[in-house]
Scaffold this active site. Structure first.
Site, PDB file in Angstrom:
ATOM      1  N   GLN A 193       4.464  14.059 -35.271  1.00 47.48           N
ATOM      2  CA  GLN A 193       4.136  15.216 -35.484  1.00 47.48           C
ATOM      3  C   GLN A 193       2.961  15.908 -34.327  1.00 47.48           C
ATOM      4  O   GLN A 193       2.954  17.225 -34.298  1.00 47.48           O
ATOM      5  CB  GLN A 193       3.322  15.051 -36.903  1.00 47.48           C
ATOM      6  CG  GLN A 193       3.980  14.872 -38.079  1.00 47.48           C
ATOM      7  CD  GLN A 193       3.916  13.395 -38.320  1.00 47.48           C
ATOM      8  OE1 GLN A 193       4.034  12.762 -37.347  1.00 47.48           O
ATOM      9  NE2 GLN A 193       3.979  12.938 -39.610  1.00 47.48           N
ATOM     10  N   ASP A 234      -5.636  12.716 -46.245  1.00 43.66           N
ATOM     11  CA  ASP A 234      -4.748  12.914 -47.335  1.00 43.66           C
ATOM     12  C   ASP A 234      -5.490  12.538 -48.668  1.00 43.66           C
ATOM     13  O   ASP A 234      -5.101  13.011 -49.596  1.00 43.66           O
ATOM     14  CB  ASP A 234      -3.490  12.025 -47.088  1.00 43.66           C
ATOM     15  CG  ASP A 234      -2.698  12.797 -46.121  1.00 43.66           C
ATOM     16  OD1 ASP A 234      -1.581  13.777 -46.209  1.00 43.66           O
ATOM     17  OD2 ASP A 234      -2.935  12.644 -44.836  1.00 43.66           O
ATOM     18  N   LYS A 245      -2.967   9.719 -41.693  1.00 42.94           N
ATOM     19  CA  LYS A 245      -1.816   9.298 -40.866  1.00 42.94           C
ATOM     20  C   LYS A 245      -1.856   7.983 -40.236  1.00 42.94           C
ATOM     21  O   LYS A 245      -2.974   7.839 -39.772  1.00 42.94           O
ATOM     22  CB  LYS A 245      -1.089  10.410 -40.040  1.00 42.94           C
ATOM     23  CG  LYS A 245      -0.040  10.097 -39.302  1.00 42.94           C
ATOM     24  CD  LYS A 245       1.171   9.957 -40.075  1.00 42.94           C
ATOM     25  CE  LYS A 245       1.415  11.113 -41.237  1.00 42.94           C
ATOM     26  NZ  LYS A 245       2.419  10.935 -42.092  1.00 42.94           N
TER      27      LYS A 245
END
Length: 344
Positions: A193, A234, A245
Site C-alpha cells: 500500500q 484500525d 497495519k
C-alpha cells in the site's frame, strides 16, 4: 489545503457506489460500480476499498443500496436489509469504523428511517470524516517542529478516508505549513500500500516522497533524518493500545530506540472503549497466497506455508501522541483517553 487533497476513493451516485479500485493503482485508475450491498461487501473483502474510515463509509452506503434493493415497505423487507448489514459487518473483522458506521445505520433503520434518511445518514458519516481529518491535520501538524523528515507506514490518505487522510492528512497539512519538507514511505508488504498508494497520492499532490522497504527503517532512523513516525489506526483500546497495519509495532520499537517520536492519527470512531487491552483486538489473518505469490507468480517454494496477519498491536507506552478530531492524547493511557474520548 485543497492543493494537497485531490484524490477521492468513493463517489456516491445515489443509485450506486463507485469505488476507485485500489488493487490496480498506480498503473490503472478505474472505478468499480456497486449497486447492491453484497457487491459493496465483496469489494471491501477483496480490498477494492481499504482503510478503516473508507471501509466504514462504503459500508454505510452499502446499507443505502440494500434499502433501495429490498425496499422498506414491511418487516420482511427490513429483515432483508438487516441481513445485508450483517454481510457487510463480516467483510473485515479488525477495523472498528466498519461496525461503528453500521451501528449508526442500524439505528436509523430501527427508528423507522426512510430511504432518504438512510442516504442522509451515510452522507453525514462521509462529511463528518472529512471534517475530522481536517481538524486532525491541524492538531497533528502543530506537534511537528520543522527541520526533520517524517516516515509513514501503509496508506492513510484520501484513498483510506473521505478525503485528506488521517496520518497523511497530518503530513499534507504539515507540508503546506512548511513543517515537513520530505516524506519517507514504507512499501508496506505484502499488499504494498505504501508503494502503490501512498507514494502515488503524494506524487499526485507534488509532495516529495522516497520509498523504502520496511527492513530499511532502522537504518533510516539511525541517520537522524526522521523526527516523527506518523501512522493511522484500525482500532484503539480504552488504554490507548493501537491495532494498525502489520509492521507498525516494529516501527514503534525502532522509533523508541532511536529517539524518534511516534504519532497515531485516527478519528474518535476508531476507539473501541469496550476493549481495555490490545490483546483483546481480533486480528485478521489473510490468505497465505498474498505472501507466497507475487503478481500471479509463486515466489516461495511449493509446500511452504506463510503466516499473514494483516495487523499488529502497538502498546500505548510506545506511542507519544494519538491525534483525534477531539484533541491530542499525549503519552496515552486509560485516564488520558477517557479525558478526550470519554467512556466509563
Amino acid at each position: 489545503m485543497s492543493t494537497y487533497d485531490a484524490v477521492r476513493a468513493l463517489v456516491w451516485k445515489h443509485d450506486a457506489l463507485e469505488l476507485l479500485d485500489q488493487r490496480r493503482l498506480p498503473a490503472v485508475r478505474e472505478f468499480v460500480r456497486c449497486t447492491t450491498a453484497q457487491e459493496v461487501a465483496e469489494a471491501i473483502r477483496a480490498m477494492v476499498v481499504r482503510g478503516a474510515p473508507a471501509i466504514g463509509i462504503a459500508a454505510a452506503y452499502g446499507v443505502v443500496l440494500a434499502g433501495r434493493q429490498h425496499g422498506l415497505r414491511d418487516a420482511d423487507a427490513v429483515r432483508r436489509v438487516e441481513e445485508d448489514i450483517e454481510r457487510l459487518a463480516q467483510s473485515r473483522p479488525t477495523a472498528v469504523n466498519l461496525f461503528w458506521a453500521l451501528q449508526r445505520m442500524r439505528q436509523v433503520l430501527a427508528d423507522g428511517g426512510t430511504l432518504e434518511l438512510l442516504e442522509e445518514a451515510a452522507r453525514r458519516i462521509e462529511q463528518e470524516d472529512l471534517e475530522a481529518n481536517r481538524r486532525m491535520g491541524e492538531f497533528g501538524a502543530a506537534l511537528i517542529e520543522p527541520g526533520r523528515d517524517v516516515l509513514t507506514h501503509c496508506n492513510t490518505g484520501s484513498l483510506a478516508t473521505a478525503g485528506l487522510g488521517t496520518a497523511l492528512g497530518v503530513i499534507r497539512t504539515a507540508y503546506a505549513q512548511k513543517r515537513v519538507a520530505h516524506v519517507f514511505a514504507d512499501e508496506t508488504r505484502p499488499w504494498l500500500q505504501g508503494a502503490r498508494l501512498t507514494a502515488w497520492e503524494l506524487k499526485e499532490d507534488g509532495i516529495p516522497v522516497t520509498l523504502l522497504c520496511e527492513g530499511a527503517a532502522a537504518s533510516l532512523m539511525q541517520t537522524g533524518r526522521i523526527g516523527w513516525v506518523i501512522v493511522g489506526a484500525d482500532r484503539i483500546t480504552a488504554r490507548g493500545d493501537v491495532a494498525n497495519k502489520i509492521g507498525t509495532y516494529g516501527l514503534a520499537i525502532l522509533a523508541r530506540h532511536h529517539g524518534v517520536r511516534f504519532m497515531v492519527v485516527a478519528p474518535s470512531s476508531t476507539f473501541d472503549l469496550a476493549l481495555h487491552s490490545g490483546a483483546e483486538i481480533p486480528i485478521e489473518t489473510r490468505p497465505m497466497e498474498e505472501v507466497t505469490m507475487l503478481a500471479g507468480q509463486r515466489i516461495a517454494p511449493e509446500g511452504v506455508e506463510a503466516w499473514n496477519p494483516s495487523f499488529d498491536v502497538t502498546p500505548a507506552e510506545l506511542i507519544d501522541a494519538i491525534v483525534t478530531e477531539r484533541g491530542v492524547i499525549l503519552r496515552p493511557d486509560a485516564e488520558r483517553v477517557r479525558a478526550i474520548i470519554g467512556g466509563a
